[in-house]
Write an enzyme that holds these catalytic residues in place. Structure first.
Site, PDB file in Angstrom:
ATOM      1  N   HIS A 164      45.028  20.056  -8.642  1.00  0.00           N
ATOM      2  CA  HIS A 164      45.006  21.367  -8.312  1.00  0.00           C
ATOM      3  C   HIS A 164      46.152  21.454  -7.115  1.00  0.00           C
ATOM      4  CE1 HIS A 164      42.541  18.843  -5.575  1.00  0.00           C
ATOM      5  NE2 HIS A 164      42.878  19.483  -4.652  1.00  0.00           N
ATOM      6  N   ASP A 165      46.957  20.178  -6.797  1.00  0.00           N
ATOM      7  CA  ASP A 165      48.019  20.252  -5.749  1.00  0.00           C
ATOM      8  C   ASP A 165      49.048  20.336  -6.384  1.00  0.00           C
ATOM      9  OD1 ASP A 165      46.028  20.451  -3.606  1.00  0.00           O
ATOM     10  OD2 ASP A 165      45.885  18.234  -3.531  1.00  0.00           O
ATOM     11  N   GLU A 185      42.092   9.460  -2.931  1.00  0.00           N
ATOM     12  CA  GLU A 185      43.372  10.102  -2.832  1.00  0.00           C
ATOM     13  C   GLU A 185      44.196   9.644  -1.588  1.00  0.00           C
ATOM     14  OE1 GLU A 185      45.478  14.570  -2.450  1.00  0.00           O
ATOM     15  OE2 GLU A 185      43.950  13.862  -0.937  1.00  0.00           O
ATOM     16  N   ASP A 210      33.880  15.512  -4.796  1.00  0.00           N
ATOM     17  CA  ASP A 210      34.882  15.531  -3.996  1.00  0.00           C
ATOM     18  C   ASP A 210      34.429  15.323  -2.507  1.00  0.00           C
ATOM     19  OD1 ASP A 210      37.573  15.706  -2.899  1.00  0.00           O
ATOM     20  OD2 ASP A 210      38.178  17.004  -4.518  1.00  0.00           O
ATOM     21  N   ASP A 249      38.685  12.479  -0.758  1.00  0.00           N
ATOM     22  CA  ASP A 249      39.947  13.443  -0.434  1.00  0.00           C
ATOM     23  C   ASP A 249      40.787  12.540   0.795  1.00  0.00           C
ATOM     24  OD1 ASP A 249      41.340  16.038  -0.555  1.00  0.00           O
ATOM     25  OD2 ASP A 249      40.579  16.074   1.669  1.00  0.00           O
TER      26      ASP A 249
HETATM   27  C1  GLC Z   1      43.748  17.026  -0.608  1.00  0.00           C
HETATM   28  C2  GLC Z   1      43.546  17.827  -1.234  1.00  0.00           C
HETATM   29  C3  GLC Z   1      44.058  19.158  -1.121  1.00  0.00           C
HETATM   30  C4  GLC Z   1      43.525  19.808   0.214  1.00  0.00           C
HETATM   31  C5  GLC Z   1      43.999  18.518   1.321  1.00  0.00           C
HETATM   32  C6  GLC Z   1      43.210  18.848   2.322  1.00  0.00           C
HETATM   33  O1  GLC Z   1      45.353  16.734  -0.472  1.00  0.00           O
HETATM   34  O2  GLC Z   1      43.699  17.517  -2.864  1.00  0.00           O
HETATM   35  O3  GLC Z   1      43.829  20.069  -1.801  1.00  0.00           O
HETATM   36  O4  GLC Z   1      44.370  20.807   0.883  1.00  0.00           O
HETATM   37  O5  GLC Z   1      43.441  17.090   0.928  1.00  0.00           O
HETATM   38  O6  GLC Z   1      41.909  18.561   2.413  1.00  0.00           O
END
Ligand code: GLC
Length: 555
Positions: free
Chosen positions: A333-334, A260, A101, A203
């Site tokens: 995980h979110d 993402e 990641d 990310d």
């Molecule tokens: C992304 C991750 C999340 C994190 C955010 C800030 O959305 O998936 O878990 O809190 O980025 O890095």
């Protein structure tokens, strides 16, 4: 298209592990990298060929590793660099490649780069972050609200300036306009690629390009602020940076990238993935916005119907039908657990999990499973706001109160959407703490663990886990399920999600009743096809029982 036309990451199943909650081999209450390595057999049995692990770099853990202090070091709570090398090597022996990641929108405030940048206005890294002067009245440069709540600006005494943080104040945003910053980030990615990882999940990447002019946005809440997401997501020129990233890191390597990309819709996918794109895959969130709402404000969830969900999933499929590739996912995980998130009806949770798992595992693209999804987990039970660990949940709780909701309503909203629902420890067996740790687990283990665990489900051929394994094996054995096209059927149905996968030599039809009422379908849709898998064993022509899912295919 045939399976032989596909790259390795297109003909496998991806799995996301959240290391802190996967398996603890030290007895400290938090998971370790060695814990993941010890479960590679388990993952291989699910057909997994790509294993995304969320950040395990050295971090103060304000956001569980998404606040990176040192990209070249493993956080001691997870183990050592030797443990990581071992995971990468053992993974390859199992046919599983590790996906790291990359957190490149921001660092931790503890990162040496930020410590230097904040020290003065004229140090060598003074422009590595997004610094702005206060407004003439001393207030924040803009009225932007951070994604975790409160102003997106934090004050720095030394510089007498504000810095921007899209997420928590401890996660200052990097300034991608600086070529030195970009070079430093590409070096990090190359360091990990040289270790032999199979790819990267990148990310929060839609936030890296800030607007040329910083201006107040329209106030959208009682806090008097305006969403930073609306002001900065997917900014003009972002793809120039990402083409540069691709050339500097990915070209010539046998790896894949998945970005993402909150704020990118299906209509834009062709610019991001495929022949002229910057990534191989893109997590876009149009389907998770269906229950949550575009604004992602938990206390104001959306009203939705099954056709809303199907429409956006099909739009993403169509956008990647001939160019690019789709990462199908319902959880990460979110997100809250999908057995809660994507149903508006009653019914047994294992039946919901099997029906939704069928939809996911038969989709065109690479399915991404999230730990526990293959066991059919539900959300956890939360009785007080103090139980939440997650920085975003705490922000949403405060925001709900600001908006005039009662503490009970704020707790209900957080219970429904909290990211901690996905982060409770994996349940391996019926022993203490579900076999996750011999210490005190960092988040409570779900009270159902004595029935709901891997060992129990492995022993029960009717379990969610066995269903997932069966469908994974089916997927990986059939050309039309890997490489075939996708065509939605029964698009108007508010009960059934149905689609056809057409390969060069065979076809499959997937029908999932996502309601708690019997449903009918036109038996001609499966004419000449045989039953390949059904959640209820037997099938009735043209009829689906509540939450029944079936896969028909060429004999
Ligand atoms: C992304 C991750 C999340 C994190 C955010 C800030 O959305 O998936 O878990 O809190 O980025 O890095």
């Amino acid at each position: 298209m045939k399976t032989s036309d596909l790259a390795w990451w297109q003909r496998t199943i991806a799995y996301e592990a959240y290391p802190k909650s996967f398996l603890d081999t030290r007895g400290a209450g938090t998971g370790t990298i060695a814990g993941i390595t010890s479960k590679l057999d388990y993952l291989a049995k699910l057909g997994v060929g790509a294993l995304w692990i969320t950040p395990c770099y050295r971090s103060p853990m304000v956001d569980n590793g998404y606040d990176v202090q040192d990209y070249y070091a493993i956080d001691p709570s997870f183990g050592t660099m030797a443990d990581m090398d071992e995971l990468i090597a053992r993974g390859r022996e199992h046919g599983i490649r590790v996906v790291m990641d990359l957190v490149f929108n921001h660092t931790s405030e503890a990162c040496a780069w930020f410590v230097e940048s904040r020290s003065s206005r004229d140090n060598p890294r003074s422009d590595w972050y997004v610094w702005r002067d206060a407004k003439p009245d001393g207030s924040e440069p803009t009225n932007w609200r951070s994604i975790f709540g409160g102003s997106a600006w934090a004050w720095c005494e030394e510089r007498q300036q504000y810095y921007l943080h899209t997420f928590a104040p401890q996660q200052p945003d990097l300034n991608w306009e600086s070529p030195e910053v970009r070079r430093a980030l590409y070096d990090i990615a190359n360091f990990w690629a040289d270790k032999g990882v199979g790819g990267f999940r990148i990310d929060a990447i839609t936030y890296i390009k800030k607007p040329a002019v910083f201006a107040d946005g329209p106030v959208d809440g009682e806090d008097g602020l305006s969403s930073v997401h609306n002001a900065t997501a997917n900014g003009e020129g972002i793809l120039d940076f990402l083409h540069e990233f691709k050339a500097a890191v990915c070209d010539g390597r046998d790896i894949f990238t998945v970005g993402e990309a909150n704020g990118v819709g299906a209509d834009e996918l062709c610019r991001w993935v495929g022949k002229d794109g910057v990534f191989d895959l893109l997590f876009e969130f149009s389907h998770t916005h269906v229950p949550m709402g575009e604004a992602e404000i938990w206390c104001k969830p959306a009203q939705w119907r099954l056709t809303d969900l199907k429409r956006v999933l099909t739009a993403s499929q169509e956008a990647t039908a001939t160019n690019g590739w789709y990462p199908a996912f319902f959880e990460n995980h979110d997100q809250p657990r999908s057995t809660v998130n994507f149903f508006r009806c009653d019914g047994p949770i294992d039946a919901k999990a099997k029906a939704l798992g069928t939809v996911l595992l038969m989709q065109r693209g690479t399915p991404f499973l999230y730990q526990g999804e293959e066991l059919g987990y539900g959300n956890a039970t939360w009785t007080s706001p103090e139980q939440f660990d997650d920085v975003q949940t705490r922000g949403e709780y405060e925001f709900a109160l600001t908006e005039g909701f009662t503490p009970e309503q704020a707790l209900a909203a957080c219970s429904r959407f909290s990211r901690d629902n996905a982060r409770t420890p994996m349940q391996w067996d019926a022993s203490a703490n579900a076999g996750f740790t011999t210490g005190t687990p960092w988040l409570p283990v779900h009270p159902d663990y004595q029935q709901m665990n891997v060992a129990a489900q492995e022993a029960d051929p009717n379990s969610v886990l066995c269903w997932y394994r069966r469908l994974a094996a089916l997927r990986l054995s059939r050309d039309e399920l890997l490489a075939g096209s996708y065509e939605e059927l029964m698009a108007e149905s508010e009960q059934v999600y149905a689609y056809r996968r057409q390969g060069e030599d065979g076809a499959a039809v997937v029908l999932a009743n996502l309601s708690d009422q019997p449903a009918a379908y036109d038996a001609a849709l499966v004419d000449g096809l045989a039953l390949l898998a059904g959640t209820h064993g037997t099938v009735r022509p043209g009829a689906l029982r509540p939450l029944e899912a079936v896969v028909f295919g060429t004999r």
